[in-house]
Write an enzyme that holds these catalytic residues in place. Structure first.
Site, PDB file in Angstrom:
ATOM      1  N   GLU A 363       0.833  -1.220   0.000  1.00  0.00           N
ATOM      2  CA  GLU A 363       0.000   0.000   0.000  1.00  0.00           C
ATOM      3  C   GLU A 363       0.862   1.262   0.000  1.00  0.00           C
ATOM      4  O   GLU A 363       0.550   2.256   0.654  1.00  0.00           O
ATOM      5  CB  GLU A 363      -1.009  -0.019   1.149  1.00  0.00           C
ATOM      6  CG  GLU A 363      -2.086  -1.039   0.862  1.00  0.00           C
ATOM      7  CD  GLU A 363      -3.280  -0.932   1.756  1.00  0.00           C
ATOM      8  OE1 GLU A 363      -3.660   0.189   2.138  1.00  0.00           O
ATOM      9  OE2 GLU A 363      -3.850  -2.000   2.054  1.00  0.00           O
ATOM     10  N   GLY A 364       1.945   1.191  -0.775  1.00  0.00           N
ATOM     11  CA  GLY A 364       2.881   2.310  -0.876  1.00  0.00           C
ATOM     12  C   GLY A 364       4.023   2.101   0.088  1.00  0.00           C
ATOM     13  O   GLY A 364       3.812   2.003   1.300  1.00  0.00           O
TER      14      GLY A 364
END
Ligand SMILES: Cc1cc2nc3c(=O)[nH]c(=O)nc-3n(C[C@H](O)[C@H](O)[C@H](O)COP(=O)(O)OP(=O)(O)OC[C@H]3O[C@@H](n4cnc5c(N)ncnc54)[C@H](O)[C@@H]3O)c2cc1C
Length: 385
Positions: A363-364
């Protein structure tokens, strides 16, 4: 400590802890060792009605928000990070529908997700597309009243078990991020097939897949928002879901910390408990402090998300980054407190250390989170006196 949780959130916390201790704890080592998807724990979480806690009642949920979800994810992660991500990825896949879906799409897909009858996945990453999310290469071409998808996705959590997937494709690669478009794809759609299941360092029981789209025809009615909205869909989704990764990290760190305390209080060397050595005590004190700081930031980020605050993108990124860095540090130190025993698979701490690492990546990555935070600061500073 009083975290200001509502009655409902305290109930969710207690329930998630009970299910995790009774249904996940006894099988977590075996699931990790065999790299098996946690079907039975997922059924137990569904039976406890924990799948729809963040979804509106109109779609079969409990009307809670990001904080309710964080509280549950934290408790599950305290016992097993792999089960926790298998559970939390359902929200990652459902948020695009919740945020950008039409009323018809929400009615059609969300009740099954809320009940845990169908698992959900979010498919953005590709072999050539990681941090640069706007560079998606999977194409979607309009043809009559459908879109034809071609390309592949990789490392998709729940990819092999999901009944409903939200998939990012591009309608025009030349337009970069502005060409991205989000679709709901149902498992079993002709042209959509599964590739290999990945073998991983940690969160081993979770299903991480390659997906193939080969002239996969998706009804135009399954497009989320308008053509070109895909990047916005992805970013809005991450804003909602990043506190959840923070909660995963806090839960893993808490689990490792508790193991370290228990070990230090029973292991004796030089005729005394190792917990009596100041070097060990200071490590435990640092761990406890860092976990509390991370938890407070995660809860506050979830609250900002729930009230749609202007700052939620920045605080969500801070919470994800800080909590995951904390989880990595705490699990390494917890293993150190346990000495050689911590390095053995017989003890759960080495698994917790392996599970913690991913929270800094998905998620990044934390490098991307720092960029998100810095960009927000630069924007805000334009109004400083
Ligand atoms: C177990 C697992 C599960 C996953 N589940 C999903 C899922 O369900 N759905 C999904 O879509 N994806 C999923 N992913 C993908 C995940 O989100 C990506 O791995 C992540 O976003 C990073 O992309 P990358 O691995 O390609 O790294 P890259 O983008 O190739 O980055 C490599 C390195 O360069 C750094 N870097 C890259 N760009 C910059 C920059 N601009 N500034 C500074 N540093 C930079 C990164 O921080 C990293 O250290 C999963 C990944 C894993 C490992």
């Amino acid at each position: 400590m009083d975290y200001g949780l509502t009655e409902q959130q305290l109930m969710i916390q207690e329930l998630a802890r009970k299910v995790s201790e009774e249904k996940i704890l006894p099988v977590r080592a075996e699931l990790d060792e065999k790299e098996e998807f946690p079907y039975e724990p997922m059924k137990a979480l569904a039976a406890a009605d924990l799948f729809g806690i963040y979804l509106p009642e109109a779609y079969g949920g409990f009307g809670g928000g990001a904080l309710d979800l964080c509280v549950a994810v934290e408790e599950i992660s305290r016992i097993c990070g792999g089960v926790a991500v298998s559970y939390a990825a359902n929200a990652l896949g459902a948020y695009p529908i919740l945020l950008f879906g039409s009323e018809e799409q929400k009615q059609k897909y969300l009740p099954d997700i809320a009940a845990g009858r169908k698992y959900c996945a979010f498919a953005l990453t590709e072999p050539n597309v990681g941090s640069d999310a706007g560079a998606v290469e999977t194409t979607s071409k309009k043809d009559g009243d459908s879109y034809v998808l071609n390309g592949s996705k990789q490392w998709i959590t729940n990819g092999g078990v999901a009944g409903t997937l939200t998939v990012m494709a591009t309608v025009n690669r030349a337009r970069g991020a502005r060409g991205l478009t989000a679709f709901i794809v149902e498992a079993g759609t002709p042209g959509f097939t599964l590739g290999k299941k990945e073998k991983k360092l940690g969160i081993r029981c979770s299903d991480t897949r390659v997906l193939y789209f080969d002239n996969c025809r998706v009804p135009a009615a399954n497009r989320l928002g308008r053509e070109g909205d895909g990047f916005r869909v992805a970013m809005a989704t991450f804003e909602k879901s990043r506190p959840g990764i923070g909660a995963q990290a806090v839960g893993i760190a808490q689990g490792a910390f508790e193991e370290a305390v228990k070990f230090a209080k029973t292991r004796e060397q030089f005729g005394q408990k190792v917990s009596s050595f100041q070097a060990i005590q200071h490590m435990l004190a640092d761990m406890a402090t860092q976990i509390e700081a991370a938890r407070l930031l995660v809860y506050q980020a979830a609250r900002e998300v729930d009230r749609n605050s202007k700052e939620s993108a920045k605080i969500s990124a801070m919470a994800k980054m800080y909590a995951s860095d904390t989880a990595m540090k705490v699990t390494v130190d917890a293993l150190q407190v346990c000495g050689g025993s911590g390095y053995m698979r017989e003890y759960p701490v080495e698994k917790m250390l392996r599970d913690a690492k991913i929270t800094q990546i998905y998620e990044g990555t934390n490098q991307i989170q720092r960029s998100v935070i810095a960009l927000a600061i630069v924007r805000e500073s334009a109004n400083w006196k």
